[in-house]
Motif scaffolding. Structure first.
Motif, PDB file in Angstrom:
ATOM      1  N   PHE A   1       0.950  -1.338   0.063  1.00 28.62           N
ATOM      2  CA  PHE A   1       0.090   0.094   0.012  1.00 28.62           C
ATOM      3  C   PHE A   1       0.768   1.091   0.032  1.00 28.62           C
ATOM      4  CE2 PHE A   1      -3.405   2.737   0.659  1.00 28.62           C
ATOM      5  CZ  PHE A   1      -2.834   3.760   1.593  1.00 28.62           C
ATOM      6  N   SER A   2       0.500   2.311  -0.919  1.00 24.32           N
ATOM      7  CA  SER A   2       1.173   3.590  -0.808  1.00 24.32           C
ATOM      8  C   SER A   2       0.036   4.423  -0.821  1.00 24.32           C
ATOM      9  CB  SER A   2       2.178   3.792  -1.812  1.00 24.32           C
ATOM     10  OG  SER A   2       1.577   3.583  -3.244  1.00 24.32           O
ATOM     11  N   PRO A   3       0.296   5.645   0.046  1.00 22.00           N
ATOM     12  CA  PRO A   3      -0.765   6.742   0.008  1.00 22.00           C
ATOM     13  C   PRO A   3      -1.046   7.300  -1.308  1.00 22.00           C
ATOM     14  CG  PRO A   3       0.968   6.981   1.848  1.00 22.00           C
ATOM     15  CD  PRO A   3       1.194   5.890   1.018  1.00 22.00           C
ATOM     16  N   VAL A   4      -2.222   7.754  -1.339  1.00 23.18           N
ATOM     17  CA  VAL A   4      -2.556   8.134  -2.744  1.00 23.18           C
ATOM     18  C   VAL A   4      -3.559   9.765  -2.597  1.00 23.18           C
ATOM     19  CG1 VAL A   4      -2.333   6.022  -4.268  1.00 23.18           C
ATOM     20  CG2 VAL A   4      -4.519   6.816  -3.085  1.00 23.18           C
ATOM     21  N   LYS A   5      -3.449  10.550  -3.513  1.00 20.77           N
ATOM     22  CA  LYS A   5      -4.532  11.432  -3.535  1.00 20.77           C
ATOM     23  C   LYS A   5      -5.086  11.694  -5.127  1.00 20.77           C
ATOM     24  CE  LYS A   5      -1.274  14.709  -2.164  1.00 20.77           C
ATOM     25  NZ  LYS A   5      -0.741  15.792  -1.615  1.00 20.77           N
ATOM     26  N   TYR A   6      -6.223  11.252  -5.065  1.00 20.59           N
ATOM     27  CA  TYR A   6      -7.175  11.092  -6.325  1.00 20.59           C
ATOM     28  C   TYR A   6      -8.078  12.243  -6.695  1.00 20.59           C
ATOM     29  CZ  TYR A   6      -5.304   6.240  -6.870  1.00 20.59           C
ATOM     30  OH  TYR A   6      -4.361   5.200  -7.004  1.00 20.59           O
ATOM     31  N   PHE A   7      -8.630  12.636  -7.855  1.00 20.26           N
ATOM     32  CA  PHE A   7      -9.415  13.487  -7.920  1.00 20.26           C
ATOM     33  C   PHE A   7     -10.221  13.128  -9.302  1.00 20.26           C
ATOM     34  CE2 PHE A   7      -6.586  15.793 -10.672  1.00 20.26           C
ATOM     35  CZ  PHE A   7      -7.276  16.448 -11.641  1.00 20.26           C
ATOM     36  N   SER A   8     -11.432  13.524  -9.421  1.00 18.04           N
ATOM     37  CA  SER A   8     -12.209  13.240 -10.725  1.00 18.04           C
ATOM     38  C   SER A   8     -13.204  14.606 -10.690  1.00 18.04           C
ATOM     39  CB  SER A   8     -12.909  12.065 -10.721  1.00 18.04           C
ATOM     40  OG  SER A   8     -13.846  12.056  -9.716  1.00 18.04           O
ATOM     41  N   ILE A   9     -13.357  14.896 -12.115  1.00 23.01           N
ATOM     42  CA  ILE A   9     -14.389  15.756 -12.462  1.00 23.01           C
ATOM     43  C   ILE A   9     -15.339  15.350 -13.793  1.00 23.01           C
ATOM     44  CG2 ILE A   9     -14.702  18.176 -13.289  1.00 23.01           C
ATOM     45  CD1 ILE A   9     -12.045  19.174 -11.951  1.00 23.01           C
ATOM     46  N   ASP A  10     -16.300  14.909 -13.428  1.00 21.27           N
ATOM     47  CA  ASP A  10     -17.003  14.366 -14.952  1.00 21.27           C
ATOM     48  C   ASP A  10     -18.422  14.392 -14.742  1.00 21.27           C
ATOM     49  OD1 ASP A  10     -15.315  12.048 -17.264  1.00 21.27           O
ATOM     50  OD2 ASP A  10     -17.236  13.501 -17.230  1.00 21.27           O
ATOM     51  N   ARG A  11     -18.990  14.090 -15.737  1.00 16.25           N
ATOM     52  CA  ARG A  11     -20.655  13.896 -15.810  1.00 16.25           C
ATOM     53  C   ARG A  11     -21.107  12.914 -15.041  1.00 16.25           C
ATOM     54  NH1 ARG A  11     -21.550  14.920 -22.049  1.00 16.25           N
ATOM     55  NH2 ARG A  11     -23.863  14.490 -21.427  1.00 16.25           N
ATOM     56  N   VAL A  12     -22.355  13.288 -14.499  1.00 12.32           N
ATOM     57  CA  VAL A  12     -22.934  12.042 -13.659  1.00 12.32           C
ATOM     58  C   VAL A  12     -24.402  12.564 -13.881  1.00 12.32           C
ATOM     59  CG1 VAL A  12     -21.375  12.066 -11.731  1.00 12.32           C
ATOM     60  CG2 VAL A  12     -23.203  13.282 -11.445  1.00 12.32           C
TER      61      VAL A  12
END
Ligand code: FB9
Length: 498
Positions: free
Chosen positions: A346-357
């Motif tokens: 395991f390694s720490p992560v920072k994710y993001f997303s911007i998309d249609r829902v």
């Protein structure tokens, strides 16, 4: 070479025709020029200094509209109908087809020139009520045509305007006089330094037009980003500045499994039924789901586990396989976290997303059946609510929102959860700016993430900040088939933190 317009104007002024100056409209007419051409010459002379004085004037002028010209030629509709009506009158439907038509009939009735006789065998008849009439409307228009509009009683002029027969036109002009530095021999100031001037040294004796540092550059004729995409770009920049990586979100069609089950949202949850979600008929079912993981999800829903009692219902694979249009990008976050869990270490992560829902909800001025969700996710060992509050402050401060308040809330997949509010200086009120929480162990542990790993996450929309920033009240002015593309072209650059 024939003198330019500026020179012609100066010569006319020199001859003092008429003394005391002249009107730009008359000068243009006398010189046989378009008025705007003459105004251009006035502006260029003004740029040379005190050669001329030009005082802006606004003159009111009356013009007949196309309909007014037609009445001038053929008479008003009410007189034309009256004079076409035979002695014995006509049934009303036929009378309405006479010259002047329904407009003429209504006006003639209002003037009590005609009357309706009802109760006859053929229905209501239209008859003359007076022996003769005068076409005062046409007479007024004839006076306007003779340039006597100003002499007409104001009430008459307003009636002609109301009937759109007469147009009031404001004419902008200039009253031009000789300036203190008047001369007919003005030398046109040079506007560019040419290689020939430099080579010959002639630039030394030439007047140059002063550089206007206030002049605005010509707007580049190019494409423009839609306001939504401008704000998306700013939010993407905010996440990237904070060291976040963008998640893959190229999957509008999602299985119920990733959209709901993997997020520990029970199969009987109201959000999962037709009135909140768009389910697909074809393909109705997701082909494959990760077998081992699916079994763990089934168990945690139906029997519990990892310290949770679960929801104690019969979880069904058929329900999980139903395809839908994703209702949130948290489905993509679930997929990304599952990939993270499959890593050896395991390694720490920072994710993001911007998309249609997509949500099958009632539409109103600020909600459509789809919107763009913005989501941030941080996975690390030992993250707490304090970390979540801290990163929310950091993120929203990049949107110019520095006063935050957190309110306990509920999400099926986060515990605890918080609604995020901020005081908006522009709107002078607290506005909800998003939702957030800590993903539940029932979501993380079946994926295989280590027990001491916690995941904090938050979400907001793209449309709300965009509408607020651009002062748009109805979302249909921002997206959809009714959008005025000129709005896109005119939309200024946007700074969220300003
Ligand atoms: O965007 C929202 N408001 C907002 C955001 C920014 C903003 O910026 C200011 C101008 C500078 C202003 C306003 N909201 C979320 C709050 C409300 O607008 C709300 O009425 C509408 N919400 C949407 C959902 O409605 C169906 C906005 C959308 C929303 C809400 C929640 C999430 C995402 C989008 C989420 C989440 C989440 C929670 C936990 C873990 C992971 C994701």
């Amino acid at each position: 070479m024939s003198p330019g317009v500026a020179e012609l104007l100066l010569q006319r002024l020199e001859r003092e025709e008429p003394p005391g100056g002249l009107c730009s409209l008359e000068a243009a007419a006398a010189l046989g020029l378009d008025h705007q051409t003459l105004v251009g010459a006035v502006k260029s002379l003004q740029a040379l200094g005190e050669v001329i004085e030009a005082e802006p004037r606004a003159a009111r002028r009356w013009e007949l509209s196309a309909e007014g010209l037609s009445v001038l030629r053929d008479g008003s509709p009410e007189v034309r109908l009256f004079r076409s009506l035979p002695e014995g009158g006509l049934p009303q439907p036929e009378a309405m087809k006479l010259p002047g038509g329904s407009v003429g009939f209504n006006k003639a009735m209002a003037n009590k020139w005609v009357r309706l006789e009802k109760g006859g065998p053929g229905g209501a008849r239209v008859l003359r009520a007076v022996p003769e009439v005068q076409d005062t409307v046409q007479q007024s228009l004839q006076r306007v045509q003779r340039g006597e509009a100003e002499e007409l009683p104001e009430r008459e002029r307003n009636e002609l305007k109301r009937r759109k027969l007469l147009l009031e036109v404001t004419l902008k002009s200039y009253w031009i006089r000789k300036g203190s530095a008047f001369s007919t021999a003005v030398t046109r100031a040079e506007t560019e330094l040419t290689p020939e001037m430099i080579a010959t040294g002639s630039w030394r004796d030439l007047p140059f037009k002063p550089y206007n540092f206030q002049a605005r550059g010509l707007p580049p004729h190019c494409g423009r980003l839609h306001p939504l995409l401008r704000v998306r770009s700013l939010l993407r920049g905010a996440f990237l500045e904070m060291g976040f990586t963008e998640m893959p979100t190229d999957r509008f069609v999602e299985s119920s499994f990733w959209n709901f089950d993997a997020l520990f949202q029970p199969q009987q949850h109201p959000a999962r039924d037709q009135h909140d979600t768009f389910f697909l008929q074809d393909p109705a079912e997701a082909p494959v789901l990760p077998a081992g993981y699916t079994a763990k999800v089934k168990k945690v829903h139906s029997q519990g586990g990892y310290g949770s009692q679960g929801y104690k219902y019969e979880w069904r694979l058929e329900e999980a396989r139903k395809n839908l249009l994703r209702t949130h990008t948290t489905a993509s976050s679930a997929r990304a976290l599952y990939q993270l869990a499959k890593q050896e270490k395991f390694s720490p992560v920072k994710y993001f997303s911007i998309d249609r829902v997509f949500r099958n909800e009632s539409l109103d001025a600020t909600h459509l059946a789809e919107f763009h969700q913005v989501e941030g996710v941080v996975a690390d060992r030992g993250l707490t609510l304090g970390h979540l509050m801290g990163i929310l402050r950091q993120f929203f401060s990049k949107l110019g929102l520095t006063q935050l308040r957190f309110k306990p809330a509920y999400n099926p997949y986060t515990e605890p959860s918080m609604e995020v509010f901020s005081y908006h200086e522009g709107l002078k009120k607290w506005v909800e700016v998003g939702n957030s929480g800590i993903f539940r162990p029932e979501l993380l542990l079946p994926m295989g993430l280590p027990e001491n790993v916690t995941v904090i996450a938050w979400g907001l929309s793209l449309e709300r900040p965009t509408m607020i920033k651009y002062g748009i009240n109805n979302i249909r002015e921002l997206v959809g088939h009714r959008v005025d593309l000129q709005m896109v072209y005119d939309s200024p650059l946007c700074r969220l933190d300003a």
